[in-house]
Design a protein around this motif. Structure first.
Motif: not given
Length: 305
Positions: A55-78
């Motif tokens: 509950e205290r670090y929900q924002a960090v867990y939310t970021l974790f939920g997106w990183l596996p897709i967002v990080a490779p996408a940024l590499i491929g796109v930019f």
């Protein structure tokens, strides 16, 4: 060529280094704060402490939920899509590839330098997540989001995304369409690998009366076993008629399952245990790096033409 590659792509390299540094700061601050929080709440049980941290670090867990897709996408796109797509759009390839460096050598050096930088970035993120995770006791195998940020997974995903963007730019000769292809293929690959991973090994069969599973397992499927031990997709409908007045909600489901347990029925789960961590990691990496190699071959075949 190595110096030229650095000069052309130093902005992208600096942005990646900055984002990794920001992630490192976030991990460090949250780890130090969480350590103090754990030290001041030693009276809590393990489950309550995990819930409080979640509950205290929900924002960090939310970021974790997106990183596996967002990080490779940024590499491929930019990184990947503009590598050749922008050269074709601006017509600069007509000048670059008529100099002393052949198109194949030009492309090989660029892909080697950028691929090495991407691989190092993936390893850096994997190391940061590995150092951060133990305090929070999050699943590493059962949680696919965390699994994709540990070990060699980030390296394989990031290299695959770079080669995918480069191949899309070489085939389409436009940057924006290549970017769209990168995003679409990465989303499809994420779900495809998750579905395929059920078949990387033979799952273990677990029979239990309380419906609970060991921590950090990956669920493949579930069923029921009757009192004689025969496996069923679902119990016969007449064994435990649903009580009137409970409707079809959660309470009715719980009461129905308790009745089945009393009459000798058991839950059956097919799971992959955490001992399969590296087998799954290396299998995913082999698939992604093989795909990256195939895309690289396609790009090298396409460019001289």
């Amino acid at each position: 060529m190595i110096w030229l590659t650095y000069r052309q792509h130093r902005g992208q390299l600096l942005v990646m280094a900055g984002l990794l540094a920001a992630l490192g700061v976030m991990f460090t601050v949250s780890w130090l704060e969480a350590s103090a929080f754990v030290a001041s709440h030693r009276g809590l049980g393990a489950g309550d402490l995990d819930a409080a941290l979640g509950e205290r670090y929900q924002a960090v867990y939310t970021l974790f939920g997106w990183l596996p897709i967002v990080a490779p996408a940024l590499i491929g796109v930019f990184w990947g899509a503009p590598l050749l797509g922008r050269e074709f759009e601006r017509g600069t390839h007509q000048l670059v590839w008529t100099q002393g460096v052949s198109p194949r050598r030009w492309l090989a050096i660029k892909l080697a330098v950028l691929g090495g930088a991407v691989a190092l970035g993936g390893l850096a993120m994997s190391a940061m997540v590995s150092a951060w995770r133990p305090l929070f006791r999050t699943d590493t195998f059962g949680n696919v989001g965390i699994f994709n940020m540990l070990g060699v997974e980030p390296v394989a995903w990031w290299v695959f995304a770079l080669m995918l963007g480069t191949a899309a730019g070489a085939v389409l000769r436009r940057t924006l369409p290549a970017m769209a292809v990168v995003v679409g293929v990465l989303v499809v690959m994420t779900f495809a690998l998750f579905s395929m991973s059920d078949h990387y090994a033979t799952p273990s069969r677990v029979v239990t009366a309380d419906g609970s599973l060991a921590q950090d397992v990956r669920l493949v499927s579930r069923a029921w076993a009757d009192p004689a031990g025969a496996e069923l997709t679902s119990p016969p409908p007449g064994v435990c008629p649903r009580e009137s007045g409970l409707g079809r909600g959660e309470r009715a489901q719980v009461a129905h399952e308790r009745c089945l347990i009393v009459k000798g029925y058991r839950y059956v789960f097919y799971v992959h245990r955490p001992e399969m961590f590296w087998r799954f990691q290396l299998t995913d990496a082999a698939i992604l790096l093989s795909g990256a190699g195939l895309l690289g071959w396609l790009t090298v075949r396409r460019v001289p033409r």
